[in-house]
Motif scaffolding. Structure first.
Motif, PDB file in Angstrom:
ATOM      1  N   MET A  52       0.850  -1.197   0.000  1.00  0.00           N
ATOM      2  CA  MET A  52       0.000   0.000   0.000  1.00  0.00           C
ATOM      3  C   MET A  52       0.884   1.245   0.000  1.00  0.00           C
ATOM      4  N   THR A  53       0.514   2.217  -0.829  1.00  0.00           N
ATOM      5  CA  THR A  53       1.302   3.438  -0.922  1.00  0.00           C
ATOM      6  C   THR A  53       0.410   4.568  -1.401  1.00  0.00           C
ATOM      7  N   TYR A  54       0.976   5.751  -1.494  1.00  0.00           N
ATOM      8  CA  TYR A  54       0.280   6.890  -2.085  1.00  0.00           C
ATOM      9  C   TYR A  54       0.871   7.104  -3.468  1.00  0.00           C
ATOM     10  N   SER A  55       0.325   6.419  -4.457  1.00  0.00           N
ATOM     11  CA  SER A  55       0.859   6.518  -5.816  1.00  0.00           C
ATOM     12  C   SER A  55       0.444   7.803  -6.507  1.00  0.00           C
ATOM     13  N   ALA A  56      -0.715   8.334  -6.122  1.00  0.00           N
ATOM     14  CA  ALA A  56      -1.238   9.547  -6.760  1.00  0.00           C
ATOM     15  C   ALA A  56      -1.634  10.540  -5.682  1.00  0.00           C
ATOM     16  N   VAL A  57      -0.985  11.683  -5.683  1.00  0.00           N
ATOM     17  CA  VAL A  57      -1.241  12.755  -4.721  1.00  0.00           C
ATOM     18  C   VAL A  57      -1.952  13.887  -5.455  1.00  0.00           C
ATOM     19  N   MET A  58      -3.066  14.344  -4.903  1.00  0.00           N
ATOM     20  CA  MET A  58      -3.745  15.511  -5.456  1.00  0.00           C
ATOM     21  C   MET A  58      -3.521  16.691  -4.516  1.00  0.00           C
ATOM     22  N   VAL A  59      -3.191  17.866  -5.072  1.00  0.00           N
ATOM     23  CA  VAL A  59      -2.980  19.048  -4.240  1.00  0.00           C
ATOM     24  C   VAL A  59      -3.949  20.138  -4.670  1.00  0.00           C
ATOM     25  N   ASN A  60      -4.699  20.640  -3.698  1.00  0.00           N
ATOM     26  CA  ASN A  60      -5.717  21.653  -3.938  1.00  0.00           C
ATOM     27  C   ASN A  60      -5.098  23.037  -3.811  1.00  0.00           C
ATOM     28  N   LEU A  61      -5.106  23.802  -4.916  1.00  0.00           N
ATOM     29  CA  LEU A  61      -4.552  25.153  -4.911  1.00  0.00           C
ATOM     30  C   LEU A  61      -5.685  26.169  -4.841  1.00  0.00           C
ATOM     31  N   GLU A  62      -5.508  27.157  -3.977  1.00  0.00           N
ATOM     32  CA  GLU A  62      -6.484  28.232  -3.869  1.00  0.00           C
ATOM     33  C   GLU A  62      -6.059  29.383  -4.765  1.00  0.00           C
ATOM     34  N   LEU A  63      -6.996  29.888  -5.528  1.00  0.00           N
ATOM     35  CA  LEU A  63      -6.677  30.961  -6.466  1.00  0.00           C
ATOM     36  C   LEU A  63      -6.497  32.296  -5.748  1.00  0.00           C
ATOM     37  N   GLY A  64      -5.577  33.089  -6.259  1.00  0.00           N
ATOM     38  CA  GLY A  64      -5.390  34.428  -5.737  1.00  0.00           C
ATOM     39  C   GLY A  64      -4.587  34.533  -4.462  1.00  0.00           C
ATOM     40  N   CYS A  65      -3.896  33.449  -4.069  1.00  0.00           N
ATOM     41  CA  CYS A  65      -3.063  33.504  -2.873  1.00  0.00           C
ATOM     42  C   CYS A  65      -1.889  32.552  -3.040  1.00  0.00           C
ATOM     43  N   SER A  66      -0.938  32.631  -2.125  1.00  0.00           N
ATOM     44  CA  SER A  66       0.236  31.765  -2.198  1.00  0.00           C
ATOM     45  C   SER A  66      -0.130  30.325  -1.859  1.00  0.00           C
ATOM     46  N   ASN A  67       0.414  29.395  -2.612  1.00  0.00           N
ATOM     47  CA  ASN A  67       0.191  27.967  -2.364  1.00  0.00           C
ATOM     48  C   ASN A  67       1.511  27.251  -2.074  1.00  0.00           C
ATOM     49  N   ALA A  68       2.515  28.008  -1.634  1.00  0.00           N
ATOM     50  CA  ALA A  68       3.846  27.437  -1.432  1.00  0.00           C
ATOM     51  C   ALA A  68       3.818  26.282  -0.432  1.00  0.00           C
ATOM     52  N   GLY A  69       3.050  26.417   0.644  1.00  0.00           N
ATOM     53  CA  GLY A  69       3.028  25.387   1.681  1.00  0.00           C
ATOM     54  C   GLY A  69       2.479  24.064   1.194  1.00  0.00           C
ATOM     55  N   VAL A  70       1.334  24.092   0.513  1.00  0.00           N
ATOM     56  CA  VAL A  70       0.730  22.837   0.062  1.00  0.00           C
ATOM     57  C   VAL A  70       1.547  22.199  -1.053  1.00  0.00           C
ATOM     58  N   MET A  71       2.148  23.022  -1.908  1.00  0.00           N
ATOM     59  CA  MET A  71       2.951  22.454  -2.991  1.00  0.00           C
ATOM     60  C   MET A  71       4.244  21.836  -2.461  1.00  0.00           C
ATOM     61  N   ALA A  72       4.825  22.460  -1.440  1.00  0.00           N
ATOM     62  CA  ALA A  72       6.009  21.869  -0.821  1.00  0.00           C
ATOM     63  C   ALA A  72       5.654  20.534  -0.179  1.00  0.00           C
ATOM     64  N   ALA A  73       4.492  20.469   0.483  1.00  0.00           N
ATOM     65  CA  ALA A  73       4.054  19.220   1.114  1.00  0.00           C
ATOM     66  C   ALA A  73       3.790  18.143   0.068  1.00  0.00           C
ATOM     67  N   ALA A  74       3.146  18.518  -1.035  1.00  0.00           N
ATOM     68  CA  ALA A  74       2.883  17.552  -2.101  1.00  0.00           C
ATOM     69  C   ALA A  74       4.192  17.046  -2.704  1.00  0.00           C
ATOM     70  N   GLY A  75       5.161  17.947  -2.870  1.00  0.00           N
ATOM     71  CA  GLY A  75       6.465  17.537  -3.382  1.00  0.00           C
ATOM     72  C   GLY A  75       7.170  16.579  -2.438  1.00  0.00           C
ATOM     73  N   ASP A  76       7.088  16.845  -1.138  1.00  0.00           N
ATOM     74  CA  ASP A  76       7.698  15.950  -0.152  1.00  0.00           C
ATOM     75  C   ASP A  76       7.054  14.563  -0.206  1.00  0.00           C
ATOM     76  N   LEU A  77       5.726  14.527  -0.301  1.00  0.00           N
ATOM     77  CA  LEU A  77       5.034  13.240  -0.410  1.00  0.00           C
ATOM     78  C   LEU A  77       5.452  12.503  -1.677  1.00  0.00           C
ATOM     79  N   ALA A  78       5.538  13.240  -2.782  1.00  0.00           N
ATOM     80  CA  ALA A  78       5.907  12.623  -4.057  1.00  0.00           C
ATOM     81  C   ALA A  78       7.300  12.008  -3.984  1.00  0.00           C
ATOM     82  N   GLU A  79       8.241  12.706  -3.376  1.00  0.00           N
ATOM     83  CA  GLU A  79       9.596  12.179  -3.251  1.00  0.00           C
ATOM     84  C   GLU A  79       9.645  11.001  -2.293  1.00  0.00           C
ATOM     85  N   ARG A  80       8.846  11.055  -1.263  1.00  0.00           N
ATOM     86  CA  ARG A  80       8.838   9.995  -0.249  1.00  0.00           C
ATOM     87  C   ARG A  80       8.246   8.701  -0.783  1.00  0.00           C
TER      88      ARG A  80
END
Length: 276
Positions: free
Chosen positions: A1-29
């Motif tokens: 069992m693993t997380y083969s597909a990660v979806m990241v929800n981006l909010e328009l009109g604001c910074s999404n650096a935190g969620v994208m960094a987290a999604a990248g960490d999950l993807a690498e892990r």
């Protein structure tokens, strides 16, 4: 069992650096593919007896939204380039509530990453109602603090409660827990049910052991604020993520969450993996 597909929800009109960094960490892990998603809703015009602004009346706003979508996609592709197995993008201007669209699109994901959100988002055309998101997603949701703290999944606390939601959450978190170096299973129990609580926690620890996860028990007496107490346990164990069942309901577009769920979703100091 693993997380083969990660979806990241981006909010328009604001910074999404935190969620994208987290999604990248999950993807690498986990060697995952990452799907970026953003949506916006047509502006309601109830006073005019219409459901939504006609396209020909909302040109400037639509142009702004298109620009925000393009900016979010470019930000996403730049942040995830080289970090994920593959990356893809989905976006749409919709007339239904945002949570409905995001929930449907989550069919292709194992886990969804989103930012902690305000209790009453000021702009529901761009920002999803957090309670509705949890209730409709049907996937584990990794909630990242809005401040964008670094993702630390090496130490975790499982918030245990005898419920379907807690059982679902710990099962959904297995890939994460299997890679953690320290796991604690914590429960808060009154004196009259202390023995039962210890027995239940022991069962959970035994079940985790069968999946290759070594965990320690934490059985605490209540102090009147379960949410703050749980955060305190997480700090004591230097845990970067709390795994918990999400308690609440969504009915006729109104939503209500349990106290601990609301705290983790809106004001948690670290990450929380929530399942409903």
């Amino acid at each position: 069992m693993t997380y083969s597909a990660v979806m990241v929800n981006l909010e328009l009109g604001c910074s999404n650096a935190g969620v994208m960094a987290a999604a990248g960490d999950l993807a690498e892990r986990f060697g995952s593919s990452v799907i970026g998603i953003a949506a916006c809703r047509r502006v309601p015009v109830a006073a005019m007896g219409a459901d939504y602004v006609p396209d020909e009346w909302s040109g400037p706003d639509c142009g702004q939204l298109d620009c925000e979508v393009r900016t979010a996609e470019a930000e996403f592709r730049d942040a995830l380039h080289g970090r994920a197995k593959t990356i893809s993008w989905r976006s749409k201007v919709i007339s239904e509530p945002l949570a409905d669209y995001l929930g449907d699109e989550a069919r292709c994901a194992d886990i969804v990453v989103t930012a902690a959100s305000a209790d009453t988002p000021s702009d529901l055309t761009r920002r999803v109602n957090p309670g509705d998101l949890l209730m409709t997603m049907g996937r584990p949701v990794l909630v990242v603090p809005s401040a964008g703290a670094p993702l630390n999944l090496d130490r975790a606390v499982v918030a245990w409660k005898e419920s379907r939601q807690a059982r679902r959450a710990v099962a959904d978190a297995l890939p994460l827990l299997q890679k953690a170096t320290h796991v604690a299973v914590a429960t808060i129990a009154a004196a009259d049910v202390l023995a039962t609580a210890r027995s239940c926690v022991a069962d959970v620890i035994g079940w985790l052991k069968q999946h290759g996860i070594k965990a320690v028990p934490v059985v605490a007496r209540p102090n009147g604020d379960d949410a703050a107490q749980l955060q305190g346990i997480a700090r004591e164990h230097d845990a970067g993520v709390i795994v918990a069942g999400a308690f609440g309901h969504s009915r006729l577009r109104d939503w209500a969450l349990g106290g601990v769920t609301r705290h983790l979703l809106l004001r948690g100091q670290g990450c929380a993996l929530l399942s409903h």
